[in-house]
Motif scaffolding. Structure first.
Motif, PDB file in Angstrom:
ATOM      1  N   VAL A 126      -4.082   5.879  -3.431  1.00  0.00           N
ATOM      2  CA  VAL A 126      -4.342   4.361  -3.401  1.00  0.00           C
ATOM      3  C   VAL A 126      -3.560   4.139  -2.301  1.00  0.00           C
ATOM      4  O   VAL A 126      -2.094   4.425  -1.882  1.00  0.00           O
ATOM      5  CB  VAL A 126      -3.394   3.873  -4.464  1.00  0.00           C
ATOM      6  CG1 VAL A 126      -3.361   2.527  -4.675  1.00  0.00           C
ATOM      7  CG2 VAL A 126      -3.874   4.594  -5.897  1.00  0.00           C
TER       8      VAL A 126
ATOM      9  N   ASN B  16      -2.637   1.096  -0.740  1.00  0.00           N
ATOM     10  CA  ASN B  16      -1.840   0.269  -0.973  1.00  0.00           C
ATOM     11  C   ASN B  16      -0.376   0.518  -1.610  1.00  0.00           C
ATOM     12  O   ASN B  16      -0.395   0.807  -2.739  1.00  0.00           O
ATOM     13  CB  ASN B  16      -2.481  -1.087  -1.447  1.00  0.00           C
ATOM     14  CG  ASN B  16      -1.283  -2.212  -1.537  1.00  0.00           C
ATOM     15  OD1 ASN B  16      -0.459  -2.337  -1.049  1.00  0.00           O
ATOM     16  ND2 ASN B  16      -1.981  -3.534  -1.539  1.00  0.00           N
ATOM     17  N   ARG B  17       0.671   0.552  -0.947  1.00  0.00           N
ATOM     18  CA  ARG B  17       1.966   0.904  -1.577  1.00  0.00           C
ATOM     19  C   ARG B  17       2.348   0.050  -2.751  1.00  0.00           C
ATOM     20  O   ARG B  17       3.152   0.482  -3.579  1.00  0.00           O
ATOM     21  CB  ARG B  17       2.934   1.146  -0.520  1.00  0.00           C
ATOM     22  CG  ARG B  17       3.038   2.317   0.314  1.00  0.00           C
ATOM     23  CD  ARG B  17       3.953   2.453   1.486  1.00  0.00           C
ATOM     24  NE  ARG B  17       3.707   3.392   2.460  1.00  0.00           N
ATOM     25  CZ  ARG B  17       4.164   4.627   2.350  1.00  0.00           C
ATOM     26  NH1 ARG B  17       4.920   4.999   1.098  1.00  0.00           N
ATOM     27  NH2 ARG B  17       3.980   5.400   3.100  1.00  0.00           N
ATOM     28  N   PHE B  18       2.178  -1.375  -2.486  1.00  0.00           N
ATOM     29  CA  PHE B  18       2.699  -2.201  -3.799  1.00  0.00           C
ATOM     30  C   PHE B  18       1.615  -1.950  -4.745  1.00  0.00           C
ATOM     31  O   PHE B  18       1.931  -2.013  -5.958  1.00  0.00           O
ATOM     32  CB  PHE B  18       2.273  -3.732  -3.012  1.00  0.00           C
ATOM     33  CG  PHE B  18       3.256  -3.980  -2.002  1.00  0.00           C
ATOM     34  CD1 PHE B  18       4.490  -4.144  -2.147  1.00  0.00           C
ATOM     35  CD2 PHE B  18       2.632  -3.911  -0.771  1.00  0.00           C
ATOM     36  CE1 PHE B  18       5.400  -4.660  -0.997  1.00  0.00           C
ATOM     37  CE2 PHE B  18       3.522  -4.433   0.291  1.00  0.00           C
ATOM     38  CZ  PHE B  18       4.829  -4.806   0.325  1.00  0.00           C
ATOM     39  N   GLU B  19       0.279  -1.511  -4.502  1.00  0.00           N
ATOM     40  CA  GLU B  19      -0.252  -1.406  -5.882  1.00  0.00           C
ATOM     41  C   GLU B  19       0.173   0.150  -6.486  1.00  0.00           C
ATOM     42  O   GLU B  19      -0.204   0.311  -7.760  1.00  0.00           O
ATOM     43  CB  GLU B  19      -1.899  -0.946  -5.483  1.00  0.00           C
ATOM     44  CG  GLU B  19      -2.815  -1.112  -6.495  1.00  0.00           C
ATOM     45  CD  GLU B  19      -4.251  -0.996  -6.199  1.00  0.00           C
ATOM     46  OE1 GLU B  19      -5.280  -0.714  -6.794  1.00  0.00           O
ATOM     47  OE2 GLU B  19      -4.624  -1.245  -4.883  1.00  0.00           O
TER      48      GLU B  19
ATOM     49  N   LEU C  73       3.002  -0.917  -8.836  1.00  0.00           N
ATOM     50  CA  LEU C  73       2.284  -1.644 -10.085  1.00  0.00           C
ATOM     51  C   LEU C  73       1.757  -0.486 -11.053  1.00  0.00           C
ATOM     52  O   LEU C  73       2.127  -0.539 -12.134  1.00  0.00           O
ATOM     53  CB  LEU C  73       1.387  -2.690  -9.511  1.00  0.00           C
ATOM     54  CG  LEU C  73       1.991  -3.791  -9.058  1.00  0.00           C
ATOM     55  CD1 LEU C  73       0.867  -4.873  -8.567  1.00  0.00           C
ATOM     56  CD2 LEU C  73       3.084  -4.486  -9.692  1.00  0.00           C
ATOM     57  N   LEU C  74       0.868   0.224 -10.317  1.00  0.00           N
ATOM     58  CA  LEU C  74       0.407   1.568 -11.221  1.00  0.00           C
ATOM     59  C   LEU C  74       1.157   2.400 -11.894  1.00  0.00           C
ATOM     60  O   LEU C  74       1.134   2.683 -12.975  1.00  0.00           O
ATOM     61  CB  LEU C  74      -0.768   2.078 -10.462  1.00  0.00           C
ATOM     62  CG  LEU C  74      -2.016   1.185  -9.975  1.00  0.00           C
ATOM     63  CD1 LEU C  74      -2.967   2.004  -9.053  1.00  0.00           C
ATOM     64  CD2 LEU C  74      -2.746   0.652 -11.255  1.00  0.00           C
TER      65      LEU C  74
ATOM     66  N   ARG D 293       3.255   0.808 -14.568  1.00  0.00           N
ATOM     67  CA  ARG D 293       2.443   0.550 -15.936  1.00  0.00           C
ATOM     68  C   ARG D 293       2.152   1.800 -16.533  1.00  0.00           C
ATOM     69  O   ARG D 293       2.498   1.849 -17.842  1.00  0.00           O
ATOM     70  CB  ARG D 293       1.092   0.040 -15.489  1.00  0.00           C
ATOM     71  CG  ARG D 293       0.145  -0.174 -16.731  1.00  0.00           C
ATOM     72  CD  ARG D 293       0.673  -1.253 -17.651  1.00  0.00           C
ATOM     73  NE  ARG D 293      -0.162  -1.127 -18.868  1.00  0.00           N
ATOM     74  CZ  ARG D 293       0.245  -1.561 -19.938  1.00  0.00           C
ATOM     75  NH1 ARG D 293       1.387  -2.164 -20.181  1.00  0.00           N
ATOM     76  NH2 ARG D 293      -0.595  -1.511 -21.137  1.00  0.00           N
TER      77      ARG D 293
ATOM     78  N   LYS E 151      -5.790   0.535 -13.614  1.00  0.00           N
ATOM     79  CA  LYS E 151      -5.776  -0.844 -13.103  1.00  0.00           C
ATOM     80  C   LYS E 151      -6.151  -1.838 -14.213  1.00  0.00           C
ATOM     81  O   LYS E 151      -5.725  -2.880 -14.193  1.00  0.00           O
ATOM     82  CB  LYS E 151      -6.972  -0.879 -12.043  1.00  0.00           C
ATOM     83  CG  LYS E 151      -6.306  -0.406 -10.928  1.00  0.00           C
ATOM     84  CD  LYS E 151      -7.272  -0.067  -9.656  1.00  0.00           C
ATOM     85  CE  LYS E 151      -6.756   0.179  -8.633  1.00  0.00           C
ATOM     86  NZ  LYS E 151      -7.648   0.607  -7.465  1.00  0.00           N
TER      87      LYS E 151
ATOM     88  N   VAL F 160      -4.245  -5.002 -15.473  1.00  0.00           N
ATOM     89  CA  VAL F 160      -4.497  -6.427 -15.296  1.00  0.00           C
ATOM     90  C   VAL F 160      -4.600  -7.043 -16.762  1.00  0.00           C
ATOM     91  O   VAL F 160      -4.089  -8.372 -16.953  1.00  0.00           O
ATOM     92  CB  VAL F 160      -6.130  -6.507 -14.733  1.00  0.00           C
ATOM     93  CG1 VAL F 160      -6.535  -7.936 -15.310  1.00  0.00           C
ATOM     94  CG2 VAL F 160      -6.115  -6.191 -13.264  1.00  0.00           C
TER      95      VAL F 160
END
Length: 134
Positions: A13, A15-18, A21-22, A25, A64, A68
């Protein structure tokens, strides 16, 4: 150990921000009782979730989707819309004072209303007719 795990996750992944989040979660899912896909090795849930993402032992698309879904405040349901255009048109015509075709309209003559010749404006002249002054 977490730093190495984050570096492994960046490959899957970008994107470090993603990733954050993942992993958060997935850590919540683990805390709720979800089955682990890697050995715990005395690590806490966020580190385990990062290791799972880095090793590719969990499905990222499903994670993901769960993320969401958990962040949605209102879930939209696709329902067929009713054809209310006729009702809207009739309501707007009534509001605007437009007379419907099938509505009877009363007309009055000047005598019925009580208008006399004195009440009418001066005789109108037609621009096409020559005036008597010329």
């Amino acid at each position: 150990m977490a730093r190495v795990t984050v570096e492994d996750c960046v490959e899957r992944v970008p994107n470090r921000f993603e990733i954050v989040l993942l992993a958060a979660r997935r850590a919540r899912e683990i805390a709720a009782g979800s089955m682990l896909t890697v050995d715990r090795d005395n690590d806490k849930n966020p580190v385990v979730s990062l290791r799972e993402i880095g090793d590719g032992t969990i499905e990222l698309g499903e994670l993901k989707e769960n993320l969401v879904h958990s962040l949605q405040r209102r879930v939209e349901v696709d329902e067929p819309e009713e054809d209310n255009m006729a009702a809207l048109m009739s309501a707007s015509n009534e509001w605007a004072g437009v007379i419907q075709e099938n509505t009877a309209v009363e007309t009055f003559t000047a005598d019925e209303v009580g208008v006399t010749e004195a009440d009418t404006p001066a005789a109108e002249t037609n621009a096409d007719e020559p005036s008597a002054d010329n």
